[in-house]
Design a protein around this motif. Structure first.
Motif, short mmCIF file in Angstrom:
data_model
loop_
_atom_site.label_atom_id
_atom_site.label_comp_id
_atom_site.label_asym_id
_atom_site.label_seq_id
_atom_site.Cartn_x
_atom_site.Cartn_y
_atom_site.Cartn_z
N VAL A 193 0.85 -1.19 0.00
CA VAL A 193 0.00 0.00 0.00
C VAL A 193 0.89 1.25 0.00
O VAL A 193 1.73 1.43 0.88
N GLU A 194 0.73 2.09 -1.03
CA GLU A 194 1.51 3.31 -1.16
C GLU A 194 3.02 3.03 -1.15
O GLU A 194 3.82 3.88 -0.75
N LEU A 195 3.40 1.86 -1.58
CA LEU A 195 4.81 1.50 -1.67
C LEU A 195 5.15 1.21 -3.11
O LEU A 195 4.40 0.51 -3.80
N SER A 210 10.24 3.57 0.47
CA SER A 210 9.78 2.22 0.19
C SER A 210 10.79 1.19 0.68
O SER A 210 10.42 0.16 1.25
N GLN A 211 12.07 1.46 0.47
CA GLN A 211 13.10 0.53 0.91
C GLN A 211 13.16 0.45 2.43
O GLN A 211 13.33 -0.64 3.00
N ALA A 228 9.77 -4.38 7.41
CA ALA A 228 8.90 -5.55 7.23
C ALA A 228 9.70 -6.84 7.34
O ALA A 228 9.19 -7.85 7.85
N LEU A 229 10.93 -6.84 6.85
CA LEU A 229 11.77 -8.04 6.99
C LEU A 229 12.06 -8.33 8.46
O LEU A 229 12.05 -9.50 8.89
N GLU A 230 12.29 -7.29 9.25
CA GLU A 230 12.48 -7.48 10.69
C GLU A 230 11.22 -8.03 11.33
O GLU A 230 11.28 -8.93 12.19
#
Length: 255
Positions: A64-66, A79-80, A86-88
């Motif tokens: 979303v919005e990324l 975004s990055q 999110a990976l964490e």
């Protein structure tokens, strides 16, 4: 095939979602965006509940919005940063796999497309140290979506051997018609890690329960039987949409 479902698509809160998953022997696909937007349980709490109930997890990384392919450096940087957070989150959750959309470029100019592909590859290079496997999902639902067709996605994945593929059968149907899911499977089966299973009538991304649209499930069934990765039902219809989809898949896979 290890099957789960998306509470986000089914419109279920976590309490209902866990109960249903435990009853049906399913995993949950967590939508990271919701955890950015709402005061929801953290990944460690979800993991503890899952371990108590025998429920595992996959993770839909932010979309979303990324835009990991944004032409604007500041947008791409944000975004990055969201992707790395999110990976964490996924590592703390114990996610078996994470699913990533590949971005958009609304300006369909050759220069813009070339720059967007470079931008996307810059973002994907950050996934080299991901604590869990990441699968790129086929999209191509809108004119702005960057990648189109299995060959473009295959070419991209050839440059990132550490990444896998998530086949979204509903997206493939909208993009390429009834043969779409089979074309993606044939082209990318060696990179296939994860499936998104839902249905539509070939015009838009309706996320209908399995069997309620035009996805050629009978032709996919032999392939599904031999698939040993993870899958998530991204179906609407709340609890009954999930239950009906599970019943339909069980019939397909045992016939």
């Amino acid at each position: 095939m290890r099957l789960g479902y998306s509470p986000f698509n089914a419109e279920l809160g976590y309490e209902e979602a866990f109960r249903l998953a435990a009853e049906l022997g399913l995993d949950l696909e967590v939508a990271y965006d919701l955890h950015e937007a709402l005061p929801l349980p953290g990944p460690k709490d979800l993991r503890a509940t899952g371990e108590a109930l025998g429920v595992g997890f996959t993770l839909h990384l932010p979309f979303v919005e990324l835009n990991p392919a944004s032409l604007i450096p500041s947008v791409r940087k944000l975004s990055q940063e969201r992707l790395l957070r999110a990976l964490e989150f996924g590592e703390a959750l114990g996610a078996r796999v994470g699913v990533l959309h590949t971005g958009q470029v609304p300006l369909r100019h050759p220069l813009a497309l070339a720059l967007a592909r470079e931008a996307l590859e810059e973002t994907l290079s950050l996934l080299a140290s991901s604590p869990f496997p990441v699968a790129l999902e086929n999209l191509a639902l809108e004119e702005a979506d960057l990648l189109r067709g299995p060959e473009e996605l295959k070419a991209l994945l050839s440059r990132f051997p550490g990444l896998g593929f998530c086949l979204d059968v509903g997206h493939a149907l909208v993009e390429l018609g009834p043969k779409g899911p089979l074309l993606y499977w044939e082209a990318l089966r060696e990179r296939l890690l994860h499936l998104h299973l839902h249905d539509n009538h070939g015009r838009r991304d309706d996320h209908l329960p399995v069997g309620a649209g035009s996805v050629p499930w009978e032709r996919l069934a032999p392939l599904l039987k031999g698939f040993s990765g993870t899958a998530a039902l991204e179906v609407s219809g709340r609890e009954e949409g999930v239950r009906g989809s599970v019943r339909r898949l069980q019939t397909l896979l045992t016939s």
